[in-house]
Design an enzyme around this catalytic site. Structure first.
Site, PDB file in Angstrom:
ATOM      1  N   GLY A  29      34.472 -16.352  89.312  1.00 19.85           N
ATOM      2  CA  GLY A  29      34.451 -16.737  90.730  1.00 19.85           C
ATOM      3  C   GLY A  29      35.841 -17.154  91.159  1.00 19.85           C
ATOM      4  O   GLY A  29      36.339 -18.205  90.759  1.00 19.85           O
TER       5      GLY A  29
ATOM      6  N   CYS B 120      30.072 -26.798 102.449  1.00 16.63           N
ATOM      7  CA  CYS B 120      29.316 -27.586 101.470  1.00 16.63           C
ATOM      8  C   CYS B 120      28.481 -28.744 102.003  1.00 16.63           C
ATOM      9  O   CYS B 120      27.371 -28.945 101.520  1.00 16.63           O
ATOM     10  CB  CYS B 120      30.266 -28.081 100.387  1.00 16.63           C
ATOM     11  N   PHE B 121      28.984 -29.517 102.965  1.00  8.94           N
ATOM     12  CA  PHE B 121      28.245 -30.737 103.343  1.00  8.94           C
ATOM     13  C   PHE B 121      26.798 -30.407 103.714  1.00  8.94           C
ATOM     14  O   PHE B 121      25.856 -30.988 103.183  1.00  8.94           O
ATOM     15  CB  PHE B 121      28.936 -31.446 104.503  1.00  8.94           C
TER      16      PHE B 121
ATOM     17  N   ASN C 297      28.930 -35.819  98.276  1.00 11.70           N
ATOM     18  CA  ASN C 297      29.018 -35.118  99.566  1.00 11.70           C
ATOM     19  C   ASN C 297      28.080 -35.734 100.601  1.00 11.70           C
ATOM     20  O   ASN C 297      28.432 -35.843 101.778  1.00 11.70           O
ATOM     21  CB  ASN C 297      28.716 -33.625  99.388  1.00 11.70           C
TER      22      ASN C 297
ATOM     23  N   ARG D 238      39.361  -9.396  96.792  1.00  6.78           N
ATOM     24  CA  ARG D 238      39.808 -10.771  96.566  1.00  6.78           C
ATOM     25  C   ARG D 238      40.771 -10.853  95.377  1.00  6.78           C
ATOM     26  O   ARG D 238      41.822 -11.489  95.448  1.00  6.78           O
ATOM     27  CB  ARG D 238      38.593 -11.666  96.302  1.00  6.78           C
TER      28      ARG D 238
ATOM     29  N   PHE E 141      35.623 -31.937  93.178  1.00  6.32           N
ATOM     30  CA  PHE E 141      35.641 -32.826  94.343  1.00  6.32           C
ATOM     31  C   PHE E 141      36.781 -32.524  95.306  1.00  6.32           C
ATOM     32  O   PHE E 141      37.018 -33.282  96.237  1.00  6.32           O
ATOM     33  CB  PHE E 141      35.733 -34.288  93.877  1.00  6.32           C
TER      34      PHE E 141
HETATM   35  P1  NAD Z   1      33.516 -18.748  97.364  1.00  9.94           P
HETATM   36  O1  NAD Z   1      32.443 -17.984  98.027  1.00  9.94           O
HETATM   37  O2  NAD Z   1      34.845 -18.907  98.034  1.00  9.94           O
HETATM   38  O3  NAD Z   1      33.817 -18.109  95.914  1.00  9.94           O
HETATM   39  C1  NAD Z   1      32.815 -17.720  95.026  1.00  9.94           C
HETATM   40  C2  NAD Z   1      33.248 -16.398  94.393  1.00  9.94           C
HETATM   41  O4  NAD Z   1      32.336 -16.081  93.343  1.00  9.94           O
HETATM   42  C3  NAD Z   1      33.244 -15.218  95.358  1.00  9.94           C
HETATM   43  O5  NAD Z   1      34.547 -14.670  95.442  1.00  9.94           O
HETATM   44  C4  NAD Z   1      32.228 -14.233  94.734  1.00  9.94           C
HETATM   45  O6  NAD Z   1      32.592 -12.878  94.884  1.00  9.94           O
HETATM   46  C5  NAD Z   1      32.263 -14.649  93.291  1.00  9.94           C
HETATM   47  N1  NAD Z   1      31.070 -14.232  92.537  1.00  9.94           N
HETATM   48  C6  NAD Z   1      29.762 -14.333  92.886  1.00  9.94           C
HETATM   49  N2  NAD Z   1      28.978 -13.828  91.912  1.00  9.94           N
HETATM   50  C7  NAD Z   1      29.805 -13.389  90.919  1.00  9.94           C
HETATM   51  C8  NAD Z   1      29.595 -12.782  89.653  1.00  9.94           C
HETATM   52  N3  NAD Z   1      28.363 -12.526  89.195  1.00  9.94           N
HETATM   53  N4  NAD Z   1      30.668 -12.464  88.905  1.00  9.94           N
HETATM   54  C9  NAD Z   1      31.913 -12.721  89.348  1.00  9.94           C
HETATM   55  N5  NAD Z   1      32.182 -13.305  90.534  1.00  9.94           N
HETATM   56  C10 NAD Z   1      31.137 -13.650  91.313  1.00  9.94           C
HETATM   57  O7  NAD Z   1      32.896 -20.184  97.021  1.00  9.94           O
HETATM   58  P2  NAD Z   1      33.702 -21.553  96.810  1.00  9.94           P
HETATM   59  O8  NAD Z   1      33.972 -22.201  98.126  1.00  9.94           O
HETATM   60  O9  NAD Z   1      34.812 -21.356  95.842  1.00  9.94           O
HETATM   61  O10 NAD Z   1      32.559 -22.423  96.123  1.00  9.94           O
HETATM   62  C11 NAD Z   1      32.134 -22.162  94.808  1.00  9.94           C
HETATM   63  C12 NAD Z   1      31.264 -23.324  94.342  1.00  9.94           C
HETATM   64  O11 NAD Z   1      32.041 -24.527  94.340  1.00  9.94           O
HETATM   65  C13 NAD Z   1      30.065 -23.617  95.244  1.00  9.94           C
HETATM   66  O12 NAD Z   1      28.992 -24.048  94.436  1.00  9.94           O
HETATM   67  C14 NAD Z   1      30.534 -24.759  96.111  1.00  9.94           C
HETATM   68  O13 NAD Z   1      29.470 -25.566  96.547  1.00  9.94           O
HETATM   69  C15 NAD Z   1      31.426 -25.527  95.163  1.00  9.94           C
HETATM   70  N6  NAD Z   1      32.498 -26.316  95.791  1.00  9.94           N
HETATM   71  C16 NAD Z   1      33.243 -25.787  96.817  1.00  9.94           C
HETATM   72  C17 NAD Z   1      34.293 -26.525  97.362  1.00  9.94           C
HETATM   73  C18 NAD Z   1      35.138 -25.984  98.486  1.00  9.94           C
HETATM   74  O14 NAD Z   1      36.004 -26.719  98.964  1.00  9.94           O
HETATM   75  N7  NAD Z   1      34.973 -24.760  98.942  1.00  9.94           N
HETATM   76  C19 NAD Z   1      34.603 -27.783  96.830  1.00  9.94           C
HETATM   77  C20 NAD Z   1      33.828 -28.280  95.779  1.00  9.94           C
HETATM   78  C21 NAD Z   1      32.787 -27.537  95.262  1.00  9.94           C
HETATM   79  C1  UGA Z   2      34.324 -31.896 101.227  1.00  4.63           C
HETATM   80  C2  UGA Z   2      34.578 -33.141 100.379  1.00  4.63           C
HETATM   81  O1  UGA Z   2      35.525 -33.989 101.046  1.00  4.63           O
HETATM   82  C3  UGA Z   2      35.099 -32.754  99.004  1.00  4.63           C
HETATM   83  O2  UGA Z   2      35.235 -33.921  98.192  1.00  4.63           O
HETATM   84  C4  UGA Z   2      34.110 -31.777  98.351  1.00  4.63           C
HETATM   85  O3  UGA Z   2      34.596 -31.358  97.090  1.00  4.63           O
HETATM   86  C5  UGA Z   2      33.926 -30.571  99.253  1.00  4.63           C
HETATM   87  O4  UGA Z   2      33.446 -31.014 100.552  1.00  4.63           O
HETATM   88  C6  UGA Z   2      32.899 -29.601  98.753  1.00  4.63           C
HETATM   89  O5  UGA Z   2      32.045 -29.946  97.970  1.00  4.63           O
HETATM   90  O6  UGA Z   2      32.989 -28.482  99.247  1.00  4.63           O
HETATM   91  P1  UGA Z   2      35.843 -30.242 102.661  1.00  4.63           P
HETATM   92  O7  UGA Z   2      34.540 -29.814 103.231  1.00  4.63           O
HETATM   93  O8  UGA Z   2      36.779 -29.213 102.161  1.00  4.63           O
HETATM   94  O9  UGA Z   2      35.593 -31.254 101.449  1.00  4.63           O
HETATM   95  O10 UGA Z   2      36.634 -31.089 103.760  1.00  4.63           O
HETATM   96  P2  UGA Z   2      36.499 -32.586 104.321  1.00  4.63           P
HETATM   97  O11 UGA Z   2      37.846 -33.158 104.421  1.00  4.63           O
HETATM   98  O12 UGA Z   2      35.488 -33.388 103.593  1.00  4.63           O
HETATM   99  O13 UGA Z   2      35.971 -32.334 105.808  1.00  4.63           O
HETATM  100  C7  UGA Z   2      34.660 -31.855 106.054  1.00  4.63           C
HETATM  101  C8  UGA Z   2      34.389 -31.866 107.546  1.00  4.63           C
HETATM  102  O14 UGA Z   2      34.275 -33.183 108.048  1.00  4.63           O
HETATM  103  C9  UGA Z   2      35.496 -31.199 108.376  1.00  4.63           C
HETATM  104  O15 UGA Z   2      34.907 -30.454 109.415  1.00  4.63           O
HETATM  105  C10 UGA Z   2      36.264 -32.387 108.927  1.00  4.63           C
HETATM  106  O16 UGA Z   2      36.962 -32.087 110.102  1.00  4.63           O
HETATM  107  C11 UGA Z   2      35.139 -33.362 109.160  1.00  4.63           C
HETATM  108  N1  UGA Z   2      35.540 -34.786 109.200  1.00  4.63           N
HETATM  109  C12 UGA Z   2      36.131 -35.354 108.122  1.00  4.63           C
HETATM  110  C13 UGA Z   2      35.276 -35.543 110.338  1.00  4.63           C
HETATM  111  O17 UGA Z   2      34.722 -35.053 111.329  1.00  4.63           O
HETATM  112  N2  UGA Z   2      35.646 -36.866 110.349  1.00  4.63           N
HETATM  113  C14 UGA Z   2      36.234 -37.472 109.268  1.00  4.63           C
HETATM  114  O18 UGA Z   2      36.532 -38.682 109.350  1.00  4.63           O
HETATM  115  C15 UGA Z   2      36.496 -36.693 108.140  1.00  4.63           C
END
Ligand code: NAD
Ligand code: UGA
Length: 455
Positions: free
Chosen positions: A8, A271-272, A219, A38, A157
């Protein structure tokens, strides 16, 4: 030397592995994805995601100990440690539709690991998953062939827009493992990787289920703060209290703290919402529906805040926006990212399209993603990189992403180019409202008394 693999190459897989490769030069880190476009983009300087500082780190390690590839099977064969960082979106069909996590990508990965493994491995849950998913993972992986897989939980995180900083200097790293000798040995292997740059006291170790659940709870608590202050913003608008002053006053209490109290048009991001809905589903599944109802309200309050914003625009603009050009400043769900997943800007955009407004969307980095996410609605939207051009001829501006450059524009020139009376709706409270009012705008901000020129 360990062979580390990440399955991923998204917002999490790319940045986290780039930093691990940078901090652990003796390890080889391979990142694979089924999405060929990608992976191709990761191999250029035009990375598939915009993240401040990411390109610099990638450039330092790419081709040395960081490799991007589409050969998932081959990479699994060679790996000692496999991080699984695939997407886990909300399930949109069948049981739990609209709330439960869709684990199809997750399960496919587990089976693919099993199919291609000829040696025992450590498998790390990096994706955000329902509590007790590791049990299912173990059951699939240890189902045959005499190999042994240790499954660890290592939730991520990082926040988008500050991913590199968050990875390099995390508040904490969490690793959950089985309390068996083999589980604890695997845990130590992962701890040793992070200990290359994270102080040992910030590496927290727990049992598997605490680790999985802590991610959803973190979250939920973060989003809850935003929904709490947004709920108060609605009351402020009725009472002439100012939500920024209220947030400052309560945030100085060290038990409450000042962070995550910015009232806004709503929280977005991938995510939220999905993680809270997943928590709600788990509460129902484990027969604690009152707990689920409590957390669900955090998401409902966010929807209310988005709807309220559009309704306030409509009321202020004499109850009609049909045919009126409206410039939306910002498409990304927050500043410093190109990500538009669940962006409140797109929710407001859709709300205004329903009212038949003539919407112009401007954003320095997120227009391509916005176009894709809006689907067929995109045909009815104008995409404009230049905020001055977006505002020219508009009846109103709505600030929907807190990009700092929106606060630095020449609003006198912008006002001159707009239809009068000109309106500005600050969905992020980043502008100088008094100054805008003096220029001639009618100013509406979240949780503040409006500044208007007519009675
Ligand atoms: P994303 O969609 O950007 O990336 C996931 C990738 O996995 C995609 O590019 C997809 O093509 C690939 N994929 C799916 N199935 C596959 C397979 N079988 N083999 C190989 N590749 C495969 O998602 P993301 O935002 O990186 O989030 C990934 C996970 O991390 C989620 O569970 C999300 O909740 C968590 N997470 C995301 C964030 C964030 O800021 N985006 C922060 C913390 C946790
Ligand atoms: C959030 C968490 O902050 C990360 O710790 C977590 O890993 C991640 O989700 C995840 O699991 O995906 P992210 O969604 O990237 O990160 O960004 P944030 O900074 O948390 O902002 C989330 C949303 O809340 C944005 O739309 C932001 O503009 C809004 N926000 C944030 C507010 O409206 N008010 C605030 O005071 C802070």
């Amino acid at each position: 030397m360990a062979n580390i693999l990440c399955i991923g190459a998204g917002y999490v897989g790319g940045p986290t592995m780039a930093v691990i490769a940078q901090k652990c030069p003796e390890h080889r880190v391979v990142v694979v994805d089924i999405n060929e476009a990608r992976i191709a983009a990761w191999q250029t300087d035009n990375l598939p995601i915009y993240e401040p500082g990411l390109l610099e780190v990638v450039r330092r390690v790419r081709g040395k100990n960081l490799i991007f590839s589409t050969d998932v099977d081959g990479a699994i064969r060679e790996a000692d440690i496999i991080f699984v960082s695939v997407n886990t979106p909300t399930k949109m069909f069948g049981q739990g539709a609209g709330r439960a996590a869709d684990l199809q990508y997750w399960e496919k990965t587990a089976r693919q690991i099993l199919r291609n493994s000829t040696t025992s491995k450590i498998v790390v849950e990096k994706s955000t998953l329902p509590v007790r998913t590791a049990e299912a993972m173990e059951n699939i992986l240890n189902s045959n062939r005499g190999l042994h897989f240790d499954v660890l939980s290592n939730p991520e995180f990082l926040a988008e827009g500050s991913a590199i900083r968050d990875m390099q200097n995390p508040d904490r790293v969490l690793v959950g493992a089985r309390e068996t000798p083999s589980g604890q040995k695997a845990l130590q292997t992962l701890v040793d990787i992070f200990a290359h740059w994270v102080p040992r006291e910030r590496i927290i170790t727990t049992n598997l289920w605490s680790s999985e659940l802590s991610k959803l709870v973190a979250n939920a608590f973060l989003a809850q703060r935003i929904s709490s202050i947004n709920a108060i913003s609605a009351l402020c608008e009725k009472t002439e209290a100012d939500v920024k002053e209220v947030a400052h006053a309560i945030g100085l209490d060290s038990r409450i703290g000042p962070k995550f109290l910015n009232a806004s048009v709503g929280f977005g991001g991938s995510c939220f919402k999905k993680d809270i809905l997943n928590l709600v589903y788990l509460c129902d599944y484990y027969s604690v529906p009152e707990v689920g109802a409590y957390w669900e309200q955090v998401v409902r309050m966010n929807e209310y805040q988005e709807h309220r914003f559009v309704a306030n625009m409509l009321t202020a603009m004499f109850n009609t926006v049909a045919g009126k050009r409206i410039a939306l400043f910002g498409a990304a769900f927050k500043a410093h990212t190109s990500d538009t997943r669940e962006s409140p800007a797109l929710a407001v955009c859709r709300g205004l399209l329903e009212e038949r407004a003539d919407v112009v969307l401007t954003d320095s980095h997120a227009l391509d993603n916005a176009r894709a996410d809006l689907g067929k609605d995109a045909q009815r939207v104008t995409f404009e990189l230049d905020p001055y051009k977006a505002a020219a001829g508009a009846y109103a501006i709505a600030v929907l992403t807190e990009w700092p450059y929106f606060a630095e524009l020449d609003y006198e020139a912008i006002h001159n180019s707009m239809v009068k009376p000109a309106f500005i709706f600050d969905g992020r409270n980043i502008l100088n409202h008094r100054r805008l009012f003096e220029i001639g705008f009618n100013v509406y901000a979240i949780g503040k008394p409006p500044l208007v020129h007519f009675a």
